[in-house]
Design a protein around this motif. Structure first.
Motif, PDB file in Angstrom:
ATOM      1  N   VAL A  49      58.091  86.262  28.825  1.00 17.62           N
ATOM      2  CA  VAL A  49      58.281  85.192  29.451  1.00 17.62           C
ATOM      3  C   VAL A  49      58.969  85.287  30.462  1.00 17.62           C
ATOM      4  O   VAL A  49      58.962  85.304  32.203  1.00 17.62           O
ATOM      5  N   CYS A  50      60.243  86.581  30.882  1.00 19.58           N
ATOM      6  CA  CYS A  50      60.517  87.217  32.282  1.00 19.58           C
ATOM      7  C   CYS A  50      59.641  87.565  33.321  1.00 19.58           C
ATOM      8  O   CYS A  50      59.624  87.630  34.067  1.00 19.58           O
ATOM      9  N   ASP A  51      58.570  88.388  32.438  1.00 24.55           N
ATOM     10  CA  ASP A  51      57.873  89.134  33.131  1.00 24.55           C
ATOM     11  C   ASP A  51      56.844  87.891  34.391  1.00 24.55           C
ATOM     12  O   ASP A  51      56.239  88.533  35.075  1.00 24.55           O
ATOM     13  N   ALA A  52      56.234  86.988  33.399  1.00 23.15           N
ATOM     14  CA  ALA A  52      55.423  85.666  34.108  1.00 23.15           C
ATOM     15  C   ALA A  52      56.522  84.303  34.804  1.00 23.15           C
ATOM     16  O   ALA A  52      55.819  83.778  35.230  1.00 23.15           O
ATOM     17  N   VAL A  53      57.709  85.134  34.809  1.00 20.44           N
ATOM     18  CA  VAL A  53      59.036  83.690  35.560  1.00 20.44           C
ATOM     19  C   VAL A  53      58.117  83.636  37.103  1.00 20.44           C
ATOM     20  O   VAL A  53      57.587  84.121  37.911  1.00 20.44           O
TER      21      VAL A  53
END
Length: 77
Positions: A49-53
């Motif tokens: 999720v953080c990488d796709a923020v």
């Protein structure tokens, strides 16, 4: 040894924005979201999720410097 990474810093910026709103009565918007939800967890299971923020460019909350801002700052050190 533990440290802070960019995911932690991103979540911290959102937390600081929400804290500032609560304490100061402001209405700043969190910059880092995923699927319309504020990112509040940077632990390992949530890395994808953080990488796709999505960094909302028009949001007026706390944020990390952009790549261009880092480069500009590095030139004057």
């Amino acid at each position: 040894m533990s440290g802070i990474n960019w995911r932690d810093a991103m979540v911290w910026c959102n937390a600081l924005t929400e804290y500032s709103n609560a304490v100061n009565g402001t209405s700043l918007a969190c910059v880092y979201t995923h699927g319309g939800q504020v990112v509040r967890d940077s632990r390992h299971p949530n890395w994808t999720v953080c990488d796709a923020v999505r960094a909302e460019e028009s949001a007026k909350g706390f944020r990390l410097p952009t790549n261009a801002e880092w480069q500009l700052a590095a030139r004057y050190i």
